[in-house]
Design an enzyme around this catalytic site. Structure first.
Site, PDB file in Angstrom:
ATOM      1  CG  HIS A 101      -1.816   1.108   1.253  1.00 54.79           C
ATOM      2  ND1 HIS A 101      -3.258   0.845   1.622  1.00 54.79           N
ATOM      3  CD2 HIS A 101      -1.880   2.432   1.141  1.00 54.79           C
ATOM      4  CE1 HIS A 101      -4.247   1.973   1.430  1.00 54.79           C
ATOM      5  NE2 HIS A 101      -2.997   3.001   1.605  1.00 54.79           N
ATOM      6  CG  LEU A 102       1.654   5.590  -2.145  1.00 53.46           C
ATOM      7  CD1 LEU A 102       3.086   5.431  -2.870  1.00 53.46           C
ATOM      8  CD2 LEU A 102       0.953   6.541  -2.962  1.00 53.46           C
ATOM      9  CG  HIS A 103       4.389   2.842   3.189  1.00 52.79           C
ATOM     10  ND1 HIS A 103       3.898   1.871   2.228  1.00 52.79           N
ATOM     11  CD2 HIS A 103       5.348   2.548   3.786  1.00 52.79           C
ATOM     12  CE1 HIS A 103       5.039   0.714   2.462  1.00 52.79           C
ATOM     13  NE2 HIS A 103       5.859   1.342   3.509  1.00 52.79           N
ATOM     14  CB  VAL A 104       5.412   9.148   2.210  1.00 53.31           C
ATOM     15  CG1 VAL A 104       6.835   9.955   2.245  1.00 53.31           C
ATOM     16  CG2 VAL A 104       5.440   9.170   0.680  1.00 53.31           C
TER      17      VAL A 104
END
Length: 142
Positions: A101-104
């Site tokens: 899941h896209l995460h920064v």
């Protein structure tokens, strides 16, 4: 592109839905940020879009500005609130992405904190011509 079934079993989707506990840092209409459970340093925060997107290339272009505005605010908070000298802002796409899941990652940094740049070997170009060829290939695709 988001897939309505893609979030099934996703730890971050569970946090977004409130089915899994997390220490919330930011709660916005389009994104959430919460403390990483295995922080590099105290305050290490993960920023995720509310919609399930696996990678940065899946995030719709119209969402980029708002998403990275949140990342910028978090980076500023590392200094203004936590007293860090700076921050490390990073994202993995597929490779080394522990949760799909896209995460920064927004991590507070200080001089001599023990974090030494990137944790992988660097590779040099064989020549300036080889570097120019890589730049041209990438430039042509954009």
């Amino acid at each position: 592109m988001s897939d309505s079934g893609a979030g099934k079993g996703c730890v971050f989707c569970e946090i977004i839905k409130g089915d899994r506990a997390a220490h919330m840092v930011l709660d916005a209409a389009d994104a959430l940020a919460f403390l990483d459970t295995r922080p590099l340093f105290k305050g290490h925060t993960l920023l995720v879009p509310r919609e399930h997107y696996e990678t940065l290339t899946d995030l719709p272009e119209e969402a980029l500005g708002s998403f990275f505005a949140h990342a910028r605010r978090l980076a500023g908070a590392m200094e203004s609130v936590l007293g860090a000298a700076g921050s490390f802002v990073a994202m993995n796409n597929r490779i080394s992405q522990s949760v799909p899941h896209l995460h920064v990652h927004v991590v507070p940094r200080n001089p001599k904190d023990g974090l030494r740049g990137f944790f992988w070997p660097r590779h040099k170009y064989a020549s300036d011509a080889e570097a120019a060829e890589y730049a041209e290939r990438l430039r042509a695709s954009l």
